[in-house]
Design a protein around this motif. Sequence first.
Motif, PDB file in Angstrom:
ATOM      1  N   PHE A 190       1.054  -1.149  -0.133  1.00  0.00           N
ATOM      2  CA  PHE A 190       0.022  -0.022   0.215  1.00  0.00           C
ATOM      3  C   PHE A 190       0.798   1.084   0.430  1.00  0.00           C
ATOM      4  CE2 PHE A 190      -2.545  -3.099   2.119  1.00  0.00           C
ATOM      5  CZ  PHE A 190      -3.748  -3.026   1.816  1.00  0.00           C
ATOM      6  N   SER A 191       0.034   2.824  -0.576  1.00  0.00           N
ATOM      7  CA  SER A 191       1.094   3.258  -0.554  1.00  0.00           C
ATOM      8  C   SER A 191       0.825   4.676   0.743  1.00  0.00           C
ATOM      9  CB  SER A 191       0.848   4.095  -1.500  1.00  0.00           C
ATOM     10  OG  SER A 191      -0.255   4.183  -1.903  1.00  0.00           O
ATOM     11  N   GLY A 192       1.546   5.198   0.845  1.00  0.00           N
ATOM     12  CA  GLY A 192       1.397   6.429   1.965  1.00  0.00           C
ATOM     13  C   GLY A 192      -0.178   6.367   2.308  1.00  0.00           C
ATOM     14  N   ARG A 193      -0.978   7.066   1.077  1.00  0.00           N
ATOM     15  CA  ARG A 193      -2.148   7.814   1.157  1.00  0.00           C
ATOM     16  C   ARG A 193      -2.979   6.497   1.226  1.00  0.00           C
ATOM     17  NH1 ARG A 193      -4.277  11.225  -3.860  1.00  0.00           N
ATOM     18  NH2 ARG A 193      -2.731  12.112  -3.261  1.00  0.00           N
ATOM     19  N   GLN A 194      -2.776   5.128   0.874  1.00  0.00           N
ATOM     20  CA  GLN A 194      -4.017   4.584   1.325  1.00  0.00           C
ATOM     21  C   GLN A 194      -3.977   3.615   2.620  1.00  0.00           C
ATOM     22  OE1 GLN A 194      -2.712   1.442  -1.334  1.00  0.00           O
ATOM     23  NE2 GLN A 194      -3.572   2.270  -3.041  1.00  0.00           N
ATOM     24  N   ARG A 195      -2.360   3.414   3.428  1.00  0.00           N
ATOM     25  CA  ARG A 195      -2.078   3.320   4.968  1.00  0.00           C
ATOM     26  C   ARG A 195      -2.575   4.274   5.878  1.00  0.00           C
ATOM     27  NH1 ARG A 195       2.824   2.077   2.848  1.00  0.00           N
ATOM     28  NH2 ARG A 195       4.311   4.090   3.518  1.00  0.00           N
ATOM     29  N   SER A 196      -2.647   5.736   4.806  1.00  0.00           N
ATOM     30  CA  SER A 196      -3.330   6.698   6.071  1.00  0.00           C
ATOM     31  C   SER A 196      -5.180   6.571   6.303  1.00  0.00           C
ATOM     32  CB  SER A 196      -3.028   8.094   5.557  1.00  0.00           C
ATOM     33  OG  SER A 196      -3.609   8.336   4.227  1.00  0.00           O
ATOM     34  N   GLY A 197      -5.411   5.742   5.218  1.00  0.00           N
ATOM     35  CA  GLY A 197      -7.177   6.015   4.871  1.00  0.00           C
ATOM     36  C   GLY A 197      -7.404   4.938   5.921  1.00  0.00           C
ATOM     37  N   ILE A 198      -6.631   3.422   5.696  1.00  0.00           N
ATOM     38  CA  ILE A 198      -6.486   2.225   6.775  1.00  0.00           C
ATOM     39  C   ILE A 198      -7.052   2.310   7.703  1.00  0.00           C
ATOM     40  CG2 ILE A 198      -6.081   0.509   7.096  1.00  0.00           C
ATOM     41  CD1 ILE A 198      -4.831  -0.390   4.047  1.00  0.00           C
ATOM     42  N   ASP A 199      -5.707   3.369   8.354  1.00  0.00           N
ATOM     43  CA  ASP A 199      -5.791   3.822   9.707  1.00  0.00           C
ATOM     44  C   ASP A 199      -6.701   4.237  10.069  1.00  0.00           C
ATOM     45  OD1 ASP A 199      -3.056   2.122  10.232  1.00  0.00           O
ATOM     46  OD2 ASP A 199      -2.010   4.673   9.326  1.00  0.00           O
ATOM     47  N   LYS A 200      -7.211   5.876   9.066  1.00  0.00           N
ATOM     48  CA  LYS A 200      -8.625   6.069   9.959  1.00  0.00           C
ATOM     49  C   LYS A 200      -9.618   5.202  10.241  1.00  0.00           C
ATOM     50  CE  LYS A 200      -7.679  10.043   7.498  1.00  0.00           C
ATOM     51  NZ  LYS A 200      -8.005  11.822   6.045  1.00  0.00           N
ATOM     52  N   ILE A 201     -10.019   3.729   9.318  1.00  0.00           N
ATOM     53  CA  ILE A 201     -10.904   3.089   9.068  1.00  0.00           C
ATOM     54  C   ILE A 201     -10.500   2.448  10.505  1.00  0.00           C
ATOM     55  CG2 ILE A 201     -12.295   0.938   8.037  1.00  0.00           C
ATOM     56  CD1 ILE A 201     -11.341   2.432   5.412  1.00  0.00           C
ATOM     57  N   ASN A 202      -9.561   2.329  10.786  1.00  0.00           N
ATOM     58  CA  ASN A 202      -8.898   1.298  11.700  1.00  0.00           C
ATOM     59  C   ASN A 202      -9.518   1.797  13.372  1.00  0.00           C
ATOM     60  OD1 ASN A 202      -8.858  -1.020  10.598  1.00  0.00           O
ATOM     61  ND2 ASN A 202      -6.233  -0.202  10.289  1.00  0.00           N
ATOM     62  N   ARG A 203      -9.754   3.340  13.147  1.00  0.00           N
ATOM     63  CA  ARG A 203      -9.869   3.905  14.344  1.00  0.00           C
ATOM     64  C   ARG A 203     -11.495   4.526  15.503  1.00  0.00           C
ATOM     65  NH1 ARG A 203      -7.173   8.427  11.924  1.00  0.00           N
ATOM     66  NH2 ARG A 203      -5.094   8.060  12.921  1.00  0.00           N
ATOM     67  N   PHE A 204     -12.348   3.852  13.495  1.00  0.00           N
ATOM     68  CA  PHE A 204     -13.991   3.899  13.975  1.00  0.00           C
ATOM     69  C   PHE A 204     -13.808   2.088  14.851  1.00  0.00           C
ATOM     70  CE2 PHE A 204     -13.593   6.256  10.377  1.00  0.00           C
ATOM     71  CZ  PHE A 204     -14.474   7.282  10.870  1.00  0.00           C
ATOM     72  N   GLU A 205     -14.794   2.572  16.319  1.00  0.00           N
ATOM     73  CA  GLU A 205     -15.728   2.021  16.557  1.00  0.00           C
ATOM     74  C   GLU A 205     -16.748   0.407  16.013  1.00  0.00           C
ATOM     75  OE1 GLU A 205     -17.159   0.422  21.361  1.00  0.00           O
ATOM     76  OE2 GLU A 205     -16.522   2.798  20.798  1.00  0.00           O
ATOM     77  N   ILE A 206     -16.482  -0.136  15.856  1.00  0.00           N
ATOM     78  CA  ILE A 206     -17.294  -1.454  15.278  1.00  0.00           C
ATOM     79  C   ILE A 206     -18.177  -1.878  15.962  1.00  0.00           C
ATOM     80  CG2 ILE A 206     -17.277  -3.478  13.923  1.00  0.00           C
ATOM     81  CD1 ILE A 206     -14.697  -3.022  12.923  1.00  0.00           C
ATOM     82  N   TRP A 207     -20.002  -1.633  16.501  1.00  0.00           N
ATOM     83  CA  TRP A 207     -21.205  -2.186  17.207  1.00  0.00           C
ATOM     84  C   TRP A 207     -21.552  -3.860  16.957  1.00  0.00           C
ATOM     85  CZ3 TRP A 207     -21.826   0.840  21.486  1.00  0.00           C
ATOM     86  CH2 TRP A 207     -20.926   2.026  21.582  1.00  0.00           C
ATOM     87  N   PRO A 208     -21.801  -4.472  17.507  1.00  0.00           N
ATOM     88  CA  PRO A 208     -22.635  -5.647  17.707  1.00  0.00           C
ATOM     89  C   PRO A 208     -23.583  -4.752  16.389  1.00  0.00           C
ATOM     90  CG  PRO A 208     -22.576  -4.806  19.476  1.00  0.00           C
ATOM     91  CD  PRO A 208     -21.469  -4.391  19.047  1.00  0.00           C
TER      92      PRO A 208
END
Length: 298
Positions: A79-97
């Motif tokens: 992944f490029s730097g921009r793609q890794r930053s997008g993945i990090d933003k998505i991982n910060r969100f809390e996933i509800w059941p």
Amino acid sequence: RSWNWRRCLVAALELLRLESEPLGPCISTKHIKTTMSTATVRRPLGCLKAVLRQTRHQRASQRCLATAAASPAAAHGVFSGRQRSGIDKINRFEIWPQVPSIRSTHPDPMPALRQQQVAALDPTGARTRLFSKEHADSAKVGDVLMVTTKAGEPFSGAFIQIRRRGADTAVLLRGQMMKTGVETWFKIYSPTVTGIDIIWRRPKRARRARLTYMRKPKHDMGSVDQLVSAWKKERYALRSKAKQCEEASKARPQPPRPLYEALHTSEITNNAIVRFHDAAQRCFKQSTLLAASPGTGQ
């Protein structure tokens, strides 16, 4: 012959070259020499082919042993730097059941909904019993029905089909108007349908659920006006008998009722009630005086 000797000479030179080079485990010089010595006498050409074939295999084995696999280069990031930053933003969100589906408790809500609609359109349940499969007195296919609506005159015809769709349950009647066959669908739970009456019952049970064969001239019932007129006469006769019985019961003299029933039914005026109360008090006083006097022997 000269050409055979030439081939043998080439094979000998090739053999000498092989002796100078290292051989693999599958080929030995002794084996090649014995093969050459026996093959040159009998089949020089076959010996040459065998030697050349062996040399090809030997060269291939030497080439494979001498060649070394190159070390793979260091793999770069997928992944490029921009793609890794997008993945990090998505991982910060809390996933509800996941919310449990209503299908686990109510797998099919449509039957309950249909029953609720039918109960709202038919509170007494008369229409449901009229076309129910469980009731013996319900309308069957082949009977003659008369449907009364708010729009105009009632329509009477043979009951040839029923379509059960919950609140949209409808019946198909076939009648005759101006010597022409007419078929009409009526929804039994419709607010515009004010009444459904059974004019005539089929003597025998129909062996089909849809009497579409009645459209043919051979099986068509034609006009049902005679059946309707006979049913109306019978109905009016029964009504007149019921009215006569009611009038006779009203004209018959009734026996007088006791006083306590009259009091409970409030048929005595207030003055009469007051007089009755005064008379009761006087009787009570006289009974007390008689009980108190000594000459009575009580």
